[in-house]
Design an enzyme around this catalytic site. Structure first.
Site, mmCIF file in Angstrom:
data_model
loop_
_atom_site.group_PDB
_atom_site.id
_atom_site.type_symbol
_atom_site.label_atom_id
_atom_site.label_comp_id
_atom_site.label_asym_id
_atom_site.label_seq_id
_atom_site.Cartn_x
_atom_site.Cartn_y
_atom_site.Cartn_z
ATOM 1 N N ASP A 135 -36.158 11.228 15.747
ATOM 2 C CA ASP A 135 -36.574 11.087 14.358
ATOM 3 C C ASP A 135 -35.325 10.844 13.508
ATOM 4 O OD1 ASP A 135 -38.574 11.246 12.303
ATOM 5 O OD2 ASP A 135 -37.996 13.305 11.885
ATOM 6 N N LEU A 187 -30.690 15.064 18.741
ATOM 7 C CA LEU A 187 -30.111 14.445 19.933
ATOM 8 C C LEU A 187 -28.631 14.137 19.780
ATOM 9 C CD1 LEU A 187 -33.029 12.346 21.407
ATOM 10 C CD2 LEU A 187 -32.139 14.571 22.089
HETATM 11 P P1 IMP Z 1 -34.636 14.916 14.619
HETATM 12 O O1 IMP Z 1 -33.530 15.904 14.835
HETATM 13 O O2 IMP Z 1 -34.923 14.684 13.162
HETATM 14 O O3 IMP Z 1 -34.466 13.624 15.390
HETATM 15 O O4 IMP Z 1 -35.956 15.604 15.071
HETATM 16 C C1 IMP Z 1 -36.227 15.896 16.329
HETATM 17 C C2 IMP Z 1 -37.292 16.955 16.418
HETATM 18 O O5 IMP Z 1 -38.122 17.028 15.254
HETATM 19 C C3 IMP Z 1 -38.212 16.591 17.545
HETATM 20 O O6 IMP Z 1 -37.716 17.084 18.759
HETATM 21 C C4 IMP Z 1 -39.516 17.200 17.107
HETATM 22 O O7 IMP Z 1 -39.597 18.535 17.567
HETATM 23 C C5 IMP Z 1 -39.490 17.196 15.598
HETATM 24 N N1 IMP Z 1 -40.273 16.080 15.028
HETATM 25 C C6 IMP Z 1 -39.821 14.963 14.446
HETATM 26 N N2 IMP Z 1 -40.826 14.150 14.059
HETATM 27 C C7 IMP Z 1 -41.963 14.788 14.425
HETATM 28 C C8 IMP Z 1 -43.365 14.446 14.336
HETATM 29 O O8 IMP Z 1 -43.788 13.392 13.831
HETATM 30 N N3 IMP Z 1 -44.227 15.362 14.838
HETATM 31 C C9 IMP Z 1 -43.833 16.531 15.417
HETATM 32 N N4 IMP Z 1 -42.542 16.880 15.532
HETATM 33 C C10 IMP Z 1 -41.613 16.010 15.042
#
Ligand code: IMP
Ligand code: MG
Length: 187
Positions: free
Chosen positions: A112, A117
């Site tokens: 996202d 990551l």
């Molecule tokens: P990032 O660090 O923003 O890339 O988010 C990663 C984490 O956010 C993922 O591993 C998910 O647990 C959560 N996440 C991001 N988008 C969604 C979504 O649309 N639905 C549910 N969980 C999400």
């Protein structure tokens, strides 16, 4: 719907985005792509909690593709129970296996903002991993804040909040066998 304690369960309407059959086909394809690039002693690092369903299917697809991975888990948090990232990533549960010299495949449910990551990759490289690759079931490109690209992607995901197949909203919906868009989630 209410729980035993009487609190509201946010179980609204979920619009199917990727069906069980579509996911299953795609997981096998990803596993074959990974097998074409992986070395003999690959260490799969599943990012909890969201990736547990995907990882469980992926490692068995990897087995069918001839890969014999070891598996470890890392629980990271950047989200509360709402749908917006809180910006900071913290380790809730760390790996138990040493990663020094290993070829690591990090597996997560969705890429996202990229914060989770980017952080996980940094941790593993800091721990001495020889190579770190990223595999995500969903890529929400529109929301990227940190520069991070996955090496293996299941599906491109629209900029909507999705649930199911391990992905949650307020810790619900993880058990859905498909992935869908949750319309009007409560905060
Ligand atoms: P990032 O660090 O923003 O890339 O988010 C990663 C984490 O956010 C993922 O591993 C998910 O647990 C959560 N996440 C991001 N988008 C969604 C979504 O649309 N639905 C549910 N969980 C999400
Ligand atoms: Mg989550």
């Amino acid at each position: 719907m209410t729980t035993e304690s009487g609190s509201a369960v946010p179980y609204g309407d979920v619009r199917t985005l990727f069906s069980e059959a579509e996911i299953s086909t795609r997981v096998d394809e990803i596993a074959r792509d990974i097998s074409a690039q992986s070395t003999a002693d690959i260490l799969v690092v599943a990012i909890l909690k969201g990736s547990f369903v995907f990882t469980a299917d992926l490692i068995r697809a990897l087995h069918r593709a001839g890969v014999r991975p070891q598996i470890d888990f890392m629980q990271l948090a950047s989200y509360g129970t709402g749908t917006e990232s809180q910006g900071q990533v913290e380790i809730i549960r760390d790996l138990t296996d040493p990663v020094e010299g290993r070829d690591v495949l990090i597996v997560d449910d969705i890429l996202d903002s990229g914060r989770t990551l980017a952080f996980a990759r940094e941790q593993l490289l800091y721990g001495g991993a020889r190579r770190v690759q990223l595999c995500v079931l969903l890529n929400k490109q529109a929301r990227r804040v940190q520069e991070v690209e996955a090496d293996f992607v299941g599906f491109e995901c629209p900029d909507e909040f999705v649930v199911g197949y391990g992905l949650d909203h307020a810790h619900f919906y993880r058990e859905l066998p498909y992935i869908g868009v949750l319309d009007n989630p409560t905060p």
